[in-house]
Write a protein that holds these residues in place. Structure first.
Motif, PDB file in Angstrom:
ATOM      1  N   ARG A  30       0.647  -1.144  -0.346  1.00  0.00           N
ATOM      2  CA  ARG A  30      -0.001   0.241  -0.007  1.00  0.00           C
ATOM      3  C   ARG A  30       1.347   1.382  -0.108  1.00  0.00           C
ATOM      4  O   ARG A  30       0.728   2.519  -0.486  1.00  0.00           O
ATOM      5  CB  ARG A  30      -1.306  -0.117   0.951  1.00  0.00           C
ATOM      6  CG  ARG A  30      -0.118   0.335   2.978  1.00  0.00           C
ATOM      7  CD  ARG A  30      -0.360   1.531   3.542  1.00  0.00           C
ATOM      8  NE  ARG A  30       0.050   1.519   4.536  1.00  0.00           N
ATOM      9  CZ  ARG A  30       0.317   2.981   5.244  1.00  0.00           C
ATOM     10  NH1 ARG A  30      -0.699   4.115   4.684  1.00  0.00           N
ATOM     11  NH2 ARG A  30       0.341   2.357   6.130  1.00  0.00           N
ATOM     12  N   LYS A  31       1.987   1.455   0.239  1.00  0.00           N
ATOM     13  CA  LYS A  31       2.804   2.761   0.412  1.00  0.00           C
ATOM     14  C   LYS A  31       3.377   2.616  -0.524  1.00  0.00           C
ATOM     15  O   LYS A  31       3.856   3.528  -1.081  1.00  0.00           O
ATOM     16  CB  LYS A  31       3.651   1.674   1.660  1.00  0.00           C
ATOM     17  CG  LYS A  31       4.032   2.123   2.736  1.00  0.00           C
ATOM     18  CD  LYS A  31       5.223   2.983   4.235  1.00  0.00           C
ATOM     19  CE  LYS A  31       5.566   1.703   4.315  1.00  0.00           C
ATOM     20  NZ  LYS A  31       6.811   1.849   4.987  1.00  0.00           N
ATOM     21  N   LYS A  32       3.782   1.238  -1.295  1.00  0.00           N
ATOM     22  CA  LYS A  32       4.294   1.728  -2.601  1.00  0.00           C
ATOM     23  C   LYS A  32       3.470   1.677  -4.038  1.00  0.00           C
ATOM     24  O   LYS A  32       3.492   2.865  -4.426  1.00  0.00           O
ATOM     25  CB  LYS A  32       4.810   0.296  -3.205  1.00  0.00           C
ATOM     26  CG  LYS A  32       6.465   0.318  -2.673  1.00  0.00           C
ATOM     27  CD  LYS A  32       6.827  -0.947  -3.114  1.00  0.00           C
ATOM     28  CE  LYS A  32       6.848  -2.502  -3.024  1.00  0.00           C
ATOM     29  NZ  LYS A  32       7.044  -3.435  -3.765  1.00  0.00           N
ATOM     30  N   LYS A  33       2.265   1.967  -3.849  1.00  0.00           N
ATOM     31  CA  LYS A  33       1.197   1.564  -5.080  1.00  0.00           C
ATOM     32  C   LYS A  33      -0.030   2.739  -4.543  1.00  0.00           C
ATOM     33  O   LYS A  33      -0.919   2.706  -5.344  1.00  0.00           O
ATOM     34  CB  LYS A  33       0.192   0.403  -4.897  1.00  0.00           C
ATOM     35  CG  LYS A  33       1.509  -0.869  -5.885  1.00  0.00           C
ATOM     36  CD  LYS A  33       2.523  -0.101  -6.391  1.00  0.00           C
ATOM     37  CE  LYS A  33       3.370  -0.983  -6.994  1.00  0.00           C
ATOM     38  NZ  LYS A  33       4.302  -0.821  -8.370  1.00  0.00           N
ATOM     39  N   GLN A  34       0.334   3.597  -3.148  1.00  0.00           N
ATOM     40  CA  GLN A  34      -1.058   4.635  -2.817  1.00  0.00           C
ATOM     41  C   GLN A  34      -1.942   4.011  -2.364  1.00  0.00           C
ATOM     42  O   GLN A  34      -3.245   4.290  -2.927  1.00  0.00           O
ATOM     43  CB  GLN A  34      -0.976   5.544  -3.809  1.00  0.00           C
ATOM     44  CG  GLN A  34       0.397   6.377  -4.356  1.00  0.00           C
ATOM     45  CD  GLN A  34       1.217   5.807  -4.354  1.00  0.00           C
ATOM     46  OE1 GLN A  34       1.338   5.882  -5.196  1.00  0.00           O
ATOM     47  NE2 GLN A  34       2.911   5.204  -3.195  1.00  0.00           N
ATOM     48  N   PHE A  35      -2.567   2.819  -1.954  1.00  0.00           N
ATOM     49  CA  PHE A  35      -3.932   1.937  -1.949  1.00  0.00           C
ATOM     50  C   PHE A  35      -3.909   3.011  -0.076  1.00  0.00           C
ATOM     51  O   PHE A  35      -3.320   3.134   0.879  1.00  0.00           O
ATOM     52  CB  PHE A  35      -3.494   0.315  -1.237  1.00  0.00           C
ATOM     53  CG  PHE A  35      -4.155  -0.029  -2.460  1.00  0.00           C
ATOM     54  CD1 PHE A  35      -5.360  -0.690  -2.241  1.00  0.00           C
ATOM     55  CD2 PHE A  35      -3.237  -0.427  -3.782  1.00  0.00           C
ATOM     56  CE1 PHE A  35      -5.575  -2.133  -4.055  1.00  0.00           C
ATOM     57  CE2 PHE A  35      -3.193  -0.430  -4.731  1.00  0.00           C
ATOM     58  CZ  PHE A  35      -4.706  -1.559  -4.555  1.00  0.00           C
ATOM     59  N   ASN A  36      -5.319   2.600  -0.417  1.00  0.00           N
ATOM     60  CA  ASN A  36      -5.698   3.155   1.573  1.00  0.00           C
ATOM     61  C   ASN A  36      -6.174   2.085   2.278  1.00  0.00           C
ATOM     62  O   ASN A  36      -5.795   1.200   1.514  1.00  0.00           O
ATOM     63  CB  ASN A  36      -6.802   3.916   0.915  1.00  0.00           C
ATOM     64  CG  ASN A  36      -7.475   4.841   0.383  1.00  0.00           C
ATOM     65  OD1 ASN A  36      -7.119   6.702   0.916  1.00  0.00           O
ATOM     66  ND2 ASN A  36      -7.248   5.074  -0.918  1.00  0.00           N
TER      67      ASN A  36
END
Length: 218
Positions: A62-68
């Motif tokens: 989620r940090k790499k791909k900007q997931f909530n």
């Protein structure tokens, strides 16, 4: 006495790529996530037992791909309305009201958004009363984290003792690997117990102490 856990995946300060141990047990999940956004479906169910590393992997992703990212029911309830506005969402391992769950999933399906849900068992095996929700859960692609290989167990044991500043002989680690139950929760319980007994009895870890703890945990 302060216990240090081998799989402390709730502490976001520890979510660093260099701490990830790649293994045959998690390769299916990691290989799939690496293909983002070129997925065959946008509805993903990542399954693995407690302490298998689901949260660790998903936090890195989620940090790499900007997931909530939502990991507890309190945040889910508080941010529920806002979740309909996001395009990429991870729900990490908690129970949700069936009606709200259905509405959210339906929204993500309708608008072709990315939704990852982690669970200890497949979503299709959950006891669901709402028939429409049961139908929607069948649309999720299931990807499982398997039981750890001998190499991963060996690495996890070394990491645990290193984190606790304990020196242990290689032959003792190999002995534990051969005897220990192949589940993440069992590994954690055993190592904590072994460390505790070593401290309580003021003894270095040896074959005798290892066997005593094995006998107590059977």
């Amino acid at each position: 006495m302060t216990e240090q856990r081998i799989f402390n995946f709730n502490n976001t300060k520890n979510f660093f790529e260099e701490n990830l141990i790649r293994d045959t047990s998690n390769s299916n999940v990691l290989n799939f996530l690496d293909k983002f956004p070129n997925w065959e479906t946008k509805l993903i169910n990542i399954v693995g037992e407690k302490k298998s590393g689901k949260s660790f992997i998903l936090q890195l992703f989620r940090k790499k791909k900007q997931f909530n990212y939502i990991s507890n029911i309190e945040d889910f309830e508080k941010k529920y309305d806002e979740l309909f506005l996001v395009d990429k969402l991870i729900l990490d391992g908690f129970q949700i009201n069936e009606d709200k769950f259905f509405s959210l999933i339906n929204h993500f399906i309708l608008h072709k958004k990315y939704l990852i849900i982690s669970s200890r068992e497949p979503l299709t095996m959950l006891e669901i009363k709402l028939l429409d929700l049961k139908s929607r859960l069948k649309e999720f692609l299931l990807i499982e984290i398997q039981n750890p290989s001998d190499d991963l167990i060996y690495s996890l044991i070394l990491k645990y003792f290193s984190d606790n500043q304990i020196v242990i002989k290689k032959d003792l680690v190999e002995y534990i690997v051969k005897k220990i139950d192949r589940s993440y929760s069992s590994i954690e319980k055993f190592l904590i117990k072994l460390n505790d007994q070593s401290i309580i009895k003021k003894k270095k870890i040896d074959y005798k102490l290892i066997n005593e703890v094995f006998n107590e945990t059977v």
